[in-house]
Design a protein around this motif. Structure first.
Motif, short mmCIF file in Angstrom:
data_model
loop_
_atom_site.label_atom_id
_atom_site.label_comp_id
_atom_site.label_asym_id
_atom_site.label_seq_id
_atom_site.Cartn_x
_atom_site.Cartn_y
_atom_site.Cartn_z
N ALA A 1 38.81 53.56 20.70
CA ALA A 1 38.01 52.96 21.58
C ALA A 1 38.96 52.12 22.26
O ALA A 1 39.11 51.85 23.72
N ARG A 2 39.68 51.10 21.57
CA ARG A 2 40.47 50.33 22.31
C ARG A 2 41.50 50.79 23.30
O ARG A 2 42.19 50.13 24.21
N ARG A 3 42.14 51.94 22.40
CA ARG A 3 43.26 52.62 23.30
C ARG A 3 42.75 52.83 24.63
O ARG A 3 43.41 53.10 25.74
N ARG A 4 41.55 53.67 24.69
CA ARG A 4 41.08 54.30 25.77
C ARG A 4 40.71 53.25 26.89
O ARG A 4 40.61 53.39 28.06
N LEU A 5 39.81 52.32 26.25
CA LEU A 5 38.83 51.56 26.98
C LEU A 5 39.48 49.95 27.01
O LEU A 5 38.93 49.37 28.01
N GLY A 6 40.26 49.75 26.16
CA GLY A 6 41.09 48.34 26.14
C GLY A 6 39.85 47.28 25.54
O GLY A 6 40.18 46.06 25.39
N ARG A 7 38.89 47.87 24.91
CA ARG A 7 37.91 46.95 24.15
C ARG A 7 36.96 47.99 23.09
O ARG A 7 37.27 49.12 23.07
N SER A 8 35.89 47.13 22.84
CA SER A 8 35.05 48.00 22.06
C SER A 8 34.24 49.18 22.55
O SER A 8 34.19 49.08 23.96
N LEU A 9 33.80 50.11 21.95
CA LEU A 9 32.80 51.30 22.37
C LEU A 9 31.32 50.93 22.52
O LEU A 9 30.80 50.54 21.45
N SER A 10 30.69 50.77 23.76
CA SER A 10 29.30 50.40 23.48
C SER A 10 28.39 51.66 23.77
O SER A 10 28.51 52.20 24.59
N ILE A 11 27.55 51.50 22.85
CA ILE A 11 26.84 52.86 22.69
C ILE A 11 25.25 52.64 22.91
O ILE A 11 24.69 51.77 22.52
N ARG A 12 24.47 53.24 23.93
CA ARG A 12 22.90 53.07 24.14
C ARG A 12 22.44 54.38 23.41
O ARG A 12 22.63 55.44 23.84
N GLU A 13 21.56 54.11 22.84
CA GLU A 13 20.91 55.33 22.00
C GLU A 13 19.54 55.69 22.77
O GLU A 13 18.97 54.52 23.02
N ILE A 14 19.08 56.82 23.06
CA ILE A 14 18.00 57.26 23.91
C ILE A 14 17.34 58.26 23.17
O ILE A 14 17.60 59.31 22.71
N ASP A 15 15.96 57.89 22.41
CA ASP A 15 15.20 58.81 21.57
C ASP A 15 14.22 59.39 22.67
O ASP A 15 13.30 58.78 22.94
N ALA A 16 14.51 60.44 23.48
CA ALA A 16 13.74 60.56 24.47
C ALA A 16 12.69 62.02 24.07
O ALA A 16 12.16 62.74 24.54
N GLY A 17 12.23 61.74 22.61
CA GLY A 17 11.28 62.56 22.26
C GLY A 17 11.92 63.15 21.00
O GLY A 17 12.54 64.12 21.14
N SER A 18 11.49 62.83 19.54
CA SER A 18 12.08 63.57 18.64
C SER A 18 11.14 63.42 17.46
O SER A 18 10.12 62.96 17.42
N CYS A 19 11.45 64.21 16.34
CA CYS A 19 10.63 63.87 15.08
C CYS A 19 11.26 62.56 14.41
O CYS A 19 10.74 61.99 13.26
N ASN A 20 12.29 61.91 14.87
CA ASN A 20 12.91 60.62 14.34
C ASN A 20 13.98 60.68 13.32
O ASN A 20 14.38 59.90 12.80
N GLY A 21 13.92 61.85 12.70
CA GLY A 21 15.06 62.29 11.73
C GLY A 21 16.24 61.90 12.32
O GLY A 21 17.12 61.19 11.80
N CYS A 22 16.80 62.25 13.58
CA CYS A 22 18.14 62.03 13.90
C CYS A 22 18.33 60.63 14.19
O CYS A 22 19.43 59.99 13.94
N GLU A 23 17.07 60.06 14.74
CA GLU A 23 17.15 58.49 15.16
C GLU A 23 17.51 57.53 13.77
O GLU A 23 18.13 56.67 13.78
N LEU A 24 16.84 58.06 12.68
CA LEU A 24 17.06 57.25 11.57
C LEU A 24 18.49 57.32 11.12
O LEU A 24 19.10 56.38 10.59
#
Ligand code: SF4
Length: 173
Positions: free
Chosen positions: A37-60
């Motif tokens: 991430a630092r090599r490609r972006l020069g900083r940390s990788l920031s992630i936004r998670e979107i649970d747009a409707g699921s059983c919540n298994g993946c979200e856990l």
């Protein structure tokens, strides 16, 4: 009561032993991801998670990346609360308008990762009147991580694979 308290001090817990993951391999993987991430972006990788409707298994499993065991923040990977602060959208399923609006609110360069079998094609919910289909039906997807649900380690591998593809130009921002 006293007897019960005394017994509970010596009795093993009823829960099963958790499988012991390979700590060294996990730390190496997360650290490599932080460097990429630092090599490609020069900083940390920031992630936004979107649970747009699921059983919540993946979200856990996604949440597990931030718990005390995986603790990916120590390697410079951050889950952020706003798409305006994000590089990557991790999507677990479809909710068309919310997903489209979040995608457009995320500044370029950005990448979309579809997490789990449902995010690929609706998974076990495919064919339902309430399901549009895979995430790629709504926004462009750069990487799909299969599984029902995929493990936190599989997600770290997927993120690393994405950054490597960005590095080689196979995926454009
Ligand atoms: S892929 Fe499996 S765990 Fe993930 S949301 Fe779908 S049914 Fe749930």
């Amino acid at each position: 009561m006293r007897k019960l308290l005394f017994q509970s001090l010596f009795r093993r817990p009823f829960t099963e032993e958790a499988p012991s993951p390979d700590d060294a391999a996990l730390a190496e993987l997360a650290s490599e991801l932080g460097h990429a991430a630092r090599r490609r972006l020069g900083r940390s990788l920031s992630i936004r998670e979107i649970d747009a409707g699921s059983c919540n298994g993946c979200e856990l499993e996604i949440h597990a990346l931030s718990n005390a065991y995986y603790d990916v923040e120590r390697f410079g990977l951050r889950f952020v609360a706003s798409p305006r602060h994000a590089d990557v959208l991790m999507v677990t399923k479809n909710m068309r308008e919310a997903l489209e609006r979040t995608y457009h609110a995320t500044p370029d360069p950005k990448w979309v990762i579809a997490i789990g079998d449902c995010a690929r094609d609706g998974g076990c919910f495919a064919g339902s009147y309430a399901v549009v289909g895979g995430v790629s039906e709504v926004v462009p997807v750069d990487l799909h991580i299969p599984g029902c649900p995929p493990t936190p380690t599989a997600m770290l591998r997927g993120l690393l694979a994405l950054l490597e593809r960005v590095d080689t130009g196979a995926v454009s921002p």
